[in-house]
Design a protein around this motif. Structure first.
Motif, PDB file in Angstrom:
ATOM      1  N   ALA A 124     -18.975  17.372  -9.637  1.00  0.00           N
ATOM      2  CA  ALA A 124     -19.966  17.430 -10.703  1.00  0.00           C
ATOM      3  C   ALA A 124     -19.251  17.407 -12.040  1.00  0.00           C
ATOM      4  O   ALA A 124     -18.320  18.156 -12.287  1.00  0.00           O
ATOM      5  CB  ALA A 124     -20.802  18.699 -10.574  1.00  0.00           C
ATOM      6  N   GLY A 125     -19.647  16.507 -12.906  1.00  0.00           N
ATOM      7  CA  GLY A 125     -19.064  16.417 -14.228  1.00  0.00           C
ATOM      8  C   GLY A 125     -17.847  15.518 -14.298  1.00  0.00           C
ATOM      9  O   GLY A 125     -17.298  15.316 -15.359  1.00  0.00           O
ATOM     10  N   ALA A 126     -17.391  14.975 -13.188  1.00  0.00           N
ATOM     11  CA  ALA A 126     -16.220  14.101 -13.203  1.00  0.00           C
ATOM     12  C   ALA A 126     -16.668  12.656 -13.041  1.00  0.00           C
ATOM     13  O   ALA A 126     -17.625  12.356 -12.351  1.00  0.00           O
ATOM     14  CB  ALA A 126     -15.274  14.463 -12.071  1.00  0.00           C
ATOM     15  N   GLU A 127     -15.966  11.766 -13.736  1.00  0.00           N
ATOM     16  CA  GLU A 127     -16.280  10.342 -13.632  1.00  0.00           C
ATOM     17  C   GLU A 127     -15.538   9.750 -12.441  1.00  0.00           C
ATOM     18  O   GLU A 127     -14.436  10.185 -12.123  1.00  0.00           O
ATOM     19  CB  GLU A 127     -15.825   9.617 -14.900  1.00  0.00           C
ATOM     20  N   PRO A 128     -16.135   8.752 -11.789  1.00  0.00           N
ATOM     21  CA  PRO A 128     -15.382   8.108 -10.706  1.00  0.00           C
ATOM     22  C   PRO A 128     -14.176   7.388 -11.292  1.00  0.00           C
ATOM     23  O   PRO A 128     -14.268   6.753 -12.333  1.00  0.00           O
ATOM     24  CB  PRO A 128     -16.381   7.124 -10.092  1.00  0.00           C
ATOM     25  N   ALA A 129     -13.038   7.521 -10.625  1.00  0.00           N
ATOM     26  CA  ALA A 129     -11.802   6.916 -11.121  1.00  0.00           C
ATOM     27  C   ALA A 129     -11.829   5.419 -10.888  1.00  0.00           C
ATOM     28  O   ALA A 129     -12.050   4.961  -9.772  1.00  0.00           O
ATOM     29  CB  ALA A 129     -10.600   7.532 -10.413  1.00  0.00           C
ATOM     30  N   ALA A 130     -11.620   4.646 -11.949  1.00  0.00           N
ATOM     31  CA  ALA A 130     -11.540   3.199 -11.829  1.00  0.00           C
ATOM     32  C   ALA A 130     -10.138   2.830 -11.388  1.00  0.00           C
ATOM     33  O   ALA A 130      -9.155   3.345 -11.919  1.00  0.00           O
ATOM     34  CB  ALA A 130     -11.865   2.540 -13.162  1.00  0.00           C
ATOM     35  N   ARG A 131     -10.033   1.968 -10.407  1.00  0.00           N
ATOM     36  CA  ARG A 131      -8.716   1.554  -9.916  1.00  0.00           C
ATOM     37  C   ARG A 131      -8.110   0.564 -10.887  1.00  0.00           C
ATOM     38  O   ARG A 131      -8.754  -0.387 -11.288  1.00  0.00           O
ATOM     39  CB  ARG A 131      -8.837   0.932  -8.537  1.00  0.00           C
ATOM     40  N   SER A 132      -6.875   0.799 -11.242  1.00  0.00           N
ATOM     41  CA  SER A 132      -6.181  -0.071 -12.170  1.00  0.00           C
ATOM     42  C   SER A 132      -5.595  -1.262 -11.423  1.00  0.00           C
ATOM     43  O   SER A 132      -5.181  -1.151 -10.277  1.00  0.00           O
ATOM     44  CB  SER A 132      -5.050   0.705 -12.842  1.00  0.00           C
ATOM     45  N   ARG A 133      -5.575  -2.405 -12.083  1.00  0.00           N
ATOM     46  CA  ARG A 133      -4.975  -3.596 -11.491  1.00  0.00           C
ATOM     47  C   ARG A 133      -3.508  -3.707 -11.870  1.00  0.00           C
ATOM     48  O   ARG A 133      -2.829  -4.624 -11.443  1.00  0.00           O
ATOM     49  CB  ARG A 133      -5.734  -4.836 -11.950  1.00  0.00           C
ATOM     50  N   ARG A 134      -3.003  -2.795 -12.668  1.00  0.00           N
ATOM     51  CA  ARG A 134      -1.598  -2.797 -13.056  1.00  0.00           C
ATOM     52  C   ARG A 134      -0.734  -2.266 -11.930  1.00  0.00           C
ATOM     53  O   ARG A 134      -1.180  -1.478 -11.115  1.00  0.00           O
ATOM     54  CB  ARG A 134      -1.377  -1.897 -14.261  1.00  0.00           C
ATOM     55  N   PHE A 135       0.540  -2.681 -11.948  1.00  0.00           N
ATOM     56  CA  PHE A 135       1.482  -2.113 -10.999  1.00  0.00           C
ATOM     57  C   PHE A 135       1.756  -0.672 -11.411  1.00  0.00           C
ATOM     58  O   PHE A 135       1.836  -0.373 -12.595  1.00  0.00           O
ATOM     59  CB  PHE A 135       2.784  -2.910 -10.989  1.00  0.00           C
ATOM     60  N   PRO A 136       1.922   0.218 -10.459  1.00  0.00           N
ATOM     61  CA  PRO A 136       2.194   1.611 -10.830  1.00  0.00           C
ATOM     62  C   PRO A 136       3.574   1.727 -11.476  1.00  0.00           C
ATOM     63  O   PRO A 136       4.488   0.960 -11.163  1.00  0.00           O
ATOM     64  CB  PRO A 136       2.149   2.347  -9.493  1.00  0.00           C
ATOM     65  N   SER A 137       3.704   2.677 -12.384  1.00  0.00           N
ATOM     66  CA  SER A 137       4.996   2.856 -13.050  1.00  0.00           C
ATOM     67  C   SER A 137       6.019   3.489 -12.106  1.00  0.00           C
ATOM     68  O   SER A 137       7.212   3.311 -12.274  1.00  0.00           O
ATOM     69  CB  SER A 137       4.834   3.719 -14.298  1.00  0.00           C
ATOM     70  N   ILE A 138       5.549   4.220 -11.118  1.00  0.00           N
ATOM     71  CA  ILE A 138       6.437   4.816 -10.123  1.00  0.00           C
ATOM     72  C   ILE A 138       6.074   4.237  -8.766  1.00  0.00           C
ATOM     73  O   ILE A 138       4.930   4.319  -8.331  1.00  0.00           O
ATOM     74  CB  ILE A 138       6.283   6.351 -10.084  1.00  0.00           C
ATOM     75  N   THR A 139       7.049   3.628  -8.102  1.00  0.00           N
ATOM     76  CA  THR A 139       6.812   3.038  -6.795  1.00  0.00           C
ATOM     77  C   THR A 139       6.839   4.128  -5.737  1.00  0.00           C
ATOM     78  O   THR A 139       7.784   4.898  -5.654  1.00  0.00           O
ATOM     79  CB  THR A 139       7.887   1.992  -6.487  1.00  0.00           C
ATOM     80  N   ARG A 140       5.804   4.199  -4.942  1.00  0.00           N
ATOM     81  CA  ARG A 140       5.717   5.210  -3.899  1.00  0.00           C
ATOM     82  C   ARG A 140       6.230   4.684  -2.558  1.00  0.00           C
ATOM     83  O   ARG A 140       6.674   5.428  -1.721  1.00  0.00           O
ATOM     84  CB  ARG A 140       4.270   5.667  -3.720  1.00  0.00           C
ATOM     85  N   ASP A 141       6.160   3.376  -2.340  1.00  0.00           N
ATOM     86  CA  ASP A 141       6.530   2.818  -1.056  1.00  0.00           C
ATOM     87  C   ASP A 141       7.025   1.393  -1.287  1.00  0.00           C
ATOM     88  O   ASP A 141       6.753   0.791  -2.312  1.00  0.00           O
ATOM     89  CB  ASP A 141       5.314   2.810  -0.126  1.00  0.00           C
ATOM     90  N   THR A 142       7.726   0.857  -0.332  1.00  0.00           N
ATOM     91  CA  THR A 142       8.225  -0.505  -0.406  1.00  0.00           C
ATOM     92  C   THR A 142       7.538  -1.324   0.670  1.00  0.00           C
ATOM     93  O   THR A 142       7.459  -0.900   1.818  1.00  0.00           O
ATOM     94  CB  THR A 142       9.744  -0.537  -0.175  1.00  0.00           C
ATOM     95  N   ALA A 143       7.050  -2.491   0.281  1.00  0.00           N
ATOM     96  CA  ALA A 143       6.394  -3.360   1.247  1.00  0.00           C
ATOM     97  C   ALA A 143       7.429  -3.935   2.205  1.00  0.00           C
ATOM     98  O   ALA A 143       8.537  -4.277   1.812  1.00  0.00           O
ATOM     99  CB  ALA A 143       5.670  -4.483   0.533  1.00  0.00           C
ATOM    100  N   ARG A 144       7.066  -4.032   3.471  1.00  0.00           N
ATOM    101  CA  ARG A 144       7.972  -4.616   4.454  1.00  0.00           C
ATOM    102  C   ARG A 144       7.990  -6.124   4.281  1.00  0.00           C
ATOM    103  O   ARG A 144       6.976  -6.726   3.975  1.00  0.00           O
ATOM    104  CB  ARG A 144       7.499  -4.267   5.856  1.00  0.00           C
ATOM    105  N   PRO A 145       9.148  -6.762   4.500  1.00  0.00           N
ATOM    106  CA  PRO A 145       9.209  -8.217   4.379  1.00  0.00           C
ATOM    107  C   PRO A 145       8.332  -8.900   5.417  1.00  0.00           C
ATOM    108  O   PRO A 145       8.104  -8.365   6.509  1.00  0.00           O
ATOM    109  CB  PRO A 145      10.674  -8.550   4.636  1.00  0.00           C
ATOM    110  N   GLU A 146       7.861 -10.069   5.072  1.00  0.00           N
ATOM    111  CA  GLU A 146       7.029 -10.846   5.984  1.00  0.00           C
ATOM    112  C   GLU A 146       7.851 -11.225   7.208  1.00  0.00           C
ATOM    113  O   GLU A 146       8.956 -11.736   7.100  1.00  0.00           O
ATOM    114  CB  GLU A 146       6.582 -12.115   5.245  1.00  0.00           C
ATOM    115  N   GLY A 147       7.323 -10.954   8.400  1.00  0.00           N
ATOM    116  CA  GLY A 147       8.023 -11.289   9.636  1.00  0.00           C
ATOM    117  C   GLY A 147       9.053 -10.281  10.054  1.00  0.00           C
ATOM    118  O   GLY A 147       9.911 -10.558  10.880  1.00  0.00           O
TER     119      GLY A 147
END
Length: 178
Positions: free
Chosen positions: A44-67
């Motif tokens: 109550a009283g909080a706005e829904p968080a809009a997801r940003s399309r920007r890359f995060p400034s801190i990387t939390r995980d690394t994507a695995r290479p294709e294949g």
């Protein structure tokens, strides 16, 4: 502890971080009218968080290479699942041993052919395990160019007589070594 700091923050006492720096109280950006409907999943009283399309400034995980998945299903032992990488490493080890035992041309050819084979496997096989380091295209180009360069250098190596003679190579080497 967090509940106490939130309670102090709400009371206006001014919370502090663990290092003693003061934290400004959290104030909603827009006032919420009493009795207004609240979106599901938000407080109550909080706005829904809009997801940003920007890359995060801190990387939390690394994507695995294709294949990069297992080359063989998980029921098989670990070395057998990584057969593409093991085959390239084995051929490279053979090349290094040949070089150590006094056959540098044969050793360099074995290493170059191993890298070219890695490039071909990266292109042909859908899953190559740990042989996948970057994207498929980047791996193919990197392995292929390095393999071709090492193979070409092994063929034009001057000890004792080159197997491949490139006419401008001698003048290019003399020009660069001067």
């Amino acid at each position: 502890m967090r509940a106490e700091s939130d309670a102090e923050n709400a009371a206006g006492a001014g919370a502090t971080k663990a290092n003693g720096t003061p934290v400004a109280p959290v104030v909603p950006a827009t006032p919420v009218a009493p009795g207004a409907p609240v979106a599901p999943g938000t407080a109550a009283g909080a706005e829904p968080a809009a997801r940003s399309r920007r890359f995060p400034s801190i990387t939390r995980d690394t994507a695995r290479p294709e294949g990069s998945g297992r080359a063989v299903p998980g029921a098989v032992s670990t070395p057998a699942r990584q057969w593409p990488m093991l085959s390239v490493l084995t051929a490279t080890a053979v090349g290094l041993l040949a070089t150590a035992f006094g056959h540098p041309r044969v050793g360099c050819l074995a290493i170059g052919v191993a890298l070219i084979a890695a490039s071909v496997m990266r292109r042909v096989l859908p899953s190559v395990g740990m042989l996948a380091v970057r994207s498929r295209f980047t791996d193919m180009i990197t392995y292929g160019l390095l393999g071709a360069a090492i193979t070409l250098l092994a063929l034009v190596m001057a000890a004792p007589k080159p197997w491949l003679v490139i006419p401008f190579m001698e003048s290019a080497v003399r020009f660069t070594v001067r």
